[in-house]
Design a protein around this motif. Structure first.
Motif, PDB file in Angstrom:
ATOM      1  N   LEU A 192      10.815  -3.650   6.440  1.00 58.37           N
ATOM      2  CA  LEU A 192      11.386  -4.750   7.223  1.00 58.37           C
ATOM      3  C   LEU A 192      12.810  -4.392   7.614  1.00 58.37           C
ATOM      4  N   VAL A 193      13.658  -4.266   6.584  1.00 58.86           N
ATOM      5  CA  VAL A 193      15.055  -3.888   6.763  1.00 58.86           C
ATOM      6  C   VAL A 193      15.505  -3.308   5.421  1.00 58.86           C
ATOM      7  N   TYR A 194      16.369  -2.303   5.458  1.00 63.95           N
ATOM      8  CA  TYR A 194      16.812  -1.678   4.212  1.00 63.95           C
ATOM      9  C   TYR A 194      17.426  -2.728   3.282  1.00 63.95           C
ATOM     10  N   PRO A 195      17.032  -2.743   1.987  1.00 60.46           N
ATOM     11  CA  PRO A 195      16.150  -1.782   1.287  1.00 60.46           C
ATOM     12  C   PRO A 195      14.694  -2.224   1.191  1.00 60.46           C
ATOM     13  N   LEU A 196      14.292  -3.221   1.972  1.00 59.25           N
ATOM     14  CA  LEU A 196      12.919  -3.720   1.890  1.00 59.25           C
ATOM     15  C   LEU A 196      11.994  -2.822   2.691  1.00 59.25           C
ATOM     16  N   SER A 197      11.743  -1.632   2.142  1.00 59.60           N
ATOM     17  CA  SER A 197      10.854  -0.671   2.789  1.00 59.60           C
ATOM     18  C   SER A 197      10.125   0.124   1.725  1.00 59.60           C
ATOM     19  N   SER A 198       9.190   0.940   2.144  1.00 55.99           N
ATOM     20  CA  SER A 198       8.412   1.717   1.180  1.00 55.99           C
ATOM     21  C   SER A 198       9.259   2.762   0.465  1.00 55.99           C
ATOM     22  N   ASN A 199      10.448   3.093   1.013  1.00 51.15           N
ATOM     23  CA  ASN A 199      11.354   4.026   0.337  1.00 51.15           C
ATOM     24  C   ASN A 199      12.393   3.313  -0.529  1.00 51.15           C
ATOM     25  N   TRP A 200      12.407   2.001  -0.484  1.00 52.42           N
ATOM     26  CA  TRP A 200      13.308   1.176  -1.268  1.00 52.42           C
ATOM     27  C   TRP A 200      14.758   1.672  -1.195  1.00 52.42           C
ATOM     28  N   THR A 201      15.470   1.642  -2.309  1.00 49.38           N
ATOM     29  CA  THR A 201      16.895   2.015  -2.304  1.00 49.38           C
ATOM     30  C   THR A 201      17.111   3.523  -2.150  1.00 49.38           C
ATOM     31  N   ASN A 202      16.031   4.295  -2.192  1.00 49.74           N
ATOM     32  CA  ASN A 202      16.149   5.739  -1.996  1.00 49.74           C
ATOM     33  C   ASN A 202      16.164   6.125  -0.519  1.00 49.74           C
ATOM     34  N   ALA A 203      15.992   5.154   0.377  1.00 51.52           N
ATOM     35  CA  ALA A 203      15.884   5.441   1.804  1.00 51.52           C
ATOM     36  C   ALA A 203      17.041   6.275   2.357  1.00 51.52           C
TER      37      ALA A 203
ATOM     38  N   VAL B  53       0.823  -1.200   0.000  1.00 44.32           N
ATOM     39  CA  VAL B  53       0.000   0.000   0.000  1.00 44.32           C
ATOM     40  C   VAL B  53       0.858   1.251   0.000  1.00 44.32           C
ATOM     41  N   LEU B  54       1.869   1.291   0.890  1.00 43.10           N
ATOM     42  CA  LEU B  54       2.667   2.496   1.058  1.00 43.10           C
ATOM     43  C   LEU B  54       3.605   2.748  -0.116  1.00 43.10           C
ATOM     44  N   VAL B  55       4.137   1.678  -0.715  1.00 43.97           N
ATOM     45  CA  VAL B  55       4.986   1.862  -1.890  1.00 43.97           C
ATOM     46  C   VAL B  55       4.197   2.524  -3.007  1.00 43.97           C
ATOM     47  N   GLY B  56       2.968   2.041  -3.215  1.00 43.45           N
ATOM     48  CA  GLY B  56       2.140   2.643  -4.253  1.00 43.45           C
ATOM     49  C   GLY B  56       1.821   4.096  -3.958  1.00 43.45           C
ATOM     50  N   THR B  57       1.522   4.380  -2.710  1.00 45.60           N
ATOM     51  CA  THR B  57       1.196   5.761  -2.320  1.00 45.60           C
ATOM     52  C   THR B  57       2.392   6.677  -2.495  1.00 45.60           C
ATOM     53  N   ASN B  58       3.567   6.230  -2.015  1.00 49.35           N
ATOM     54  CA  ASN B  58       4.767   7.058  -2.121  1.00 49.35           C
ATOM     55  C   ASN B  58       5.190   7.268  -3.563  1.00 49.35           C
ATOM     56  N   ALA B  59       5.026   6.238  -4.389  1.00 45.52           N
ATOM     57  CA  ALA B  59       5.438   6.350  -5.792  1.00 45.52           C
ATOM     58  C   ALA B  59       4.615   7.406  -6.516  1.00 45.52           C
ATOM     59  N   GLN B  60       3.328   7.561  -6.145  1.00 42.48           N
ATOM     60  CA  GLN B  60       2.473   8.508  -6.832  1.00 42.48           C
ATOM     61  C   GLN B  60       2.529   9.902  -6.228  1.00 42.48           C
TER      62      GLN B  60
ATOM     63  N   SER C 232       8.721   6.849  10.617  1.00 39.19           N
ATOM     64  CA  SER C 232       9.428   5.694  10.080  1.00 39.19           C
ATOM     65  C   SER C 232       9.237   4.514  11.026  1.00 39.19           C
ATOM     66  N   LEU C 233       8.848   3.382  10.460  1.00 41.16           N
ATOM     67  CA  LEU C 233       8.598   2.174  11.235  1.00 41.16           C
ATOM     68  C   LEU C 233       9.216   0.986  10.494  1.00 41.16           C
ATOM     69  N   ASN C 234      10.207   0.343  11.137  1.00 41.39           N
ATOM     70  CA  ASN C 234      10.877  -0.798  10.516  1.00 41.39           C
ATOM     71  C   ASN C 234      10.917  -1.961  11.495  1.00 41.39           C
ATOM     72  N   LEU C 235      10.543  -3.127  10.979  1.00 45.75           N
ATOM     73  CA  LEU C 235      10.498  -4.311  11.835  1.00 45.75           C
ATOM     74  C   LEU C 235      11.885  -4.679  12.348  1.00 45.75           C
ATOM     75  N   ILE C 236      12.918  -4.556  11.493  1.00 42.07           N
ATOM     76  CA  ILE C 236      14.276  -4.910  11.901  1.00 42.07           C
ATOM     77  C   ILE C 236      15.139  -3.657  11.990  1.00 42.07           C
TER      78      ILE C 236
END
Length: 355
Positions: free
Chosen positions: A44-55, A24-31, A63-67
């Protein structure tokens, strides 16, 4: 979407929820957002987040990350199960199960289970083990160690505080160390090249006072003592021998003193110490708490003599301890007379040499 079934474990359920949020958040941030600013990051852990490699280039308001999470800056709440890594500045609240790392200034509150590191800032850093900062204008509270370059407020540690320049207060369970201290150091051992106020049992500073002495009291206890401190407060530690007893004959003391009046070569000191006699046999006890009024005179360049009255509270369970004092202001016994408690008047006299 059904997140939970009877066959799912709790971990799988959490991962399902997290995956759904990422989609959901990746789609929202991309638009709605570009790479310079991302208002919300979940991962979860970089880069597996809604900001991907741009984090590492993004600034987040949440900001909320599981790991673990990575970002350029944070402007609100930052939460990670293990670690937050922020390359530039952080404002707001950062919490991590293990560590928070801020490359530049941290203005707000950081809470970590083990470690906080940051360049400087205004706020509070709380860690289970250590806080390390280039400079600190807020409170650092750690279970073991605080280390800061320029410290202007408070460092509170279970074991040790270290600072280059201290203008605030260092409080440690064991040791405080500073190169230059214009503030206050409170601990068992305090060390500084130049010090403001040091309150501890052992205080070492180039601009402080240190003396080695010998004392003798009404119980025939002789002690070799070390007194160290500043213009007002000083610490006392000593070891020695009791010439009256045959068993409890090894003596020790530790406490605090204050110079309450100084007139040329005369000083009036007050001291509060705890001391004891030891036989190194289990069960034998002789423990005493003493308040002393100690006038002193400097009779040579580095030599000082002193003597004065004392009021003592004693607790002992040995025959030698009960026989040591004959006259009490007030005394009482417990356990069929085996344990003696009492107040009595005494004296202490001695000589010391400034180091």
């Amino acid at each position: 979407m059904n997140f939970y079934t009877n066959n799912d474990s709790l971990l799988l359920t959490i991962l399902k929820i997290w995956t759904f949020l990422l989609i959901v958040l990746v789609g929202t941030n991309a638009q709605a957002q570009d790479h310079d600013r991302a208002r919300t990051n979940v991962g979860l852990v970089y880069p597996l987040s809604s900001n991907w490699t741009n984090a590492p280039r993004d600034t987040n308001s949440f900001s909320l990350n599981l790991i673990a999470g990575v970002s350029a800056a944070e402007r609100g709440v930052t939460i990670a199960g293990f670690s937050n890594i922020i390359h530039k500045d952080a404002r707001g609240f950062q919490i991590a199960g293990f560590s928070n790392h801020v490359g530049k200034n941290a203005d707000g509150t950081m809470v970590a289970g083990f470690l906080n590191t940051y360049g400087g800032g205004h706020g509070v850093a709380v860690a289970g083990f250590a806080n390390i900062a280039a400079s600190s204008s807020g409170a650092q509270i750690a279970g073991f160690l605080n280390k800061g370059g320029n410290v202007s407020t408070l460092q509170l540690a279970g074991f040790m505080n270290i600072a280059r320049d201290n203008k605030g207060t260092q409080i440690a369970g064991f040791m405080n160390v500073a190169k230059k201290s214009k503030g206050t150091q409170i601990g068992f051992i305090n060390i500084a090249d130049s010090a403001g106020t040091q309150i501890g049992i052992v205080n070492v500073a180039k601009n402080g006072e240190k003396s080695l002495g010998a004392t003798f009291d009404q119980n025939q206890t002789a002690l070799l003592t070390f007194r160290s401190g500043g213009k007002v407060f000083y610490g006392i530690v000593g070891i020695g021998y009791n010439f009256k007893n045959k068993k409890q004959k090894y003596a020790y003391e530790a406490g605090f003193g204050a110079h309450v009046l100084t007139i040329q070569s005369f000083r009036l000191n007050t001291e509060l110490v705890n001391d004891g006699l030891e036989s190194f046999k289990g069960g034998d006890e002789y423990w005493r708490s003493t308040f002393r009024l100690m006038p002193s005179f400097r009779i040579a360049n580095k030599v000082e003599i002193f003597a004065g009255p004392s009021i003592n509270y004693v607790n002992t369970n040995t025959e030698e301890g009960r026989e040591m004092t004959k006259k009490y202001i007030n005394s009482w016994t417990r356990h069929d007379g085996r344990d003696l408690y009492g107040f009595y008047l005494g004296y202490t006299a001695g000589i010391q040499v400034a180091l």
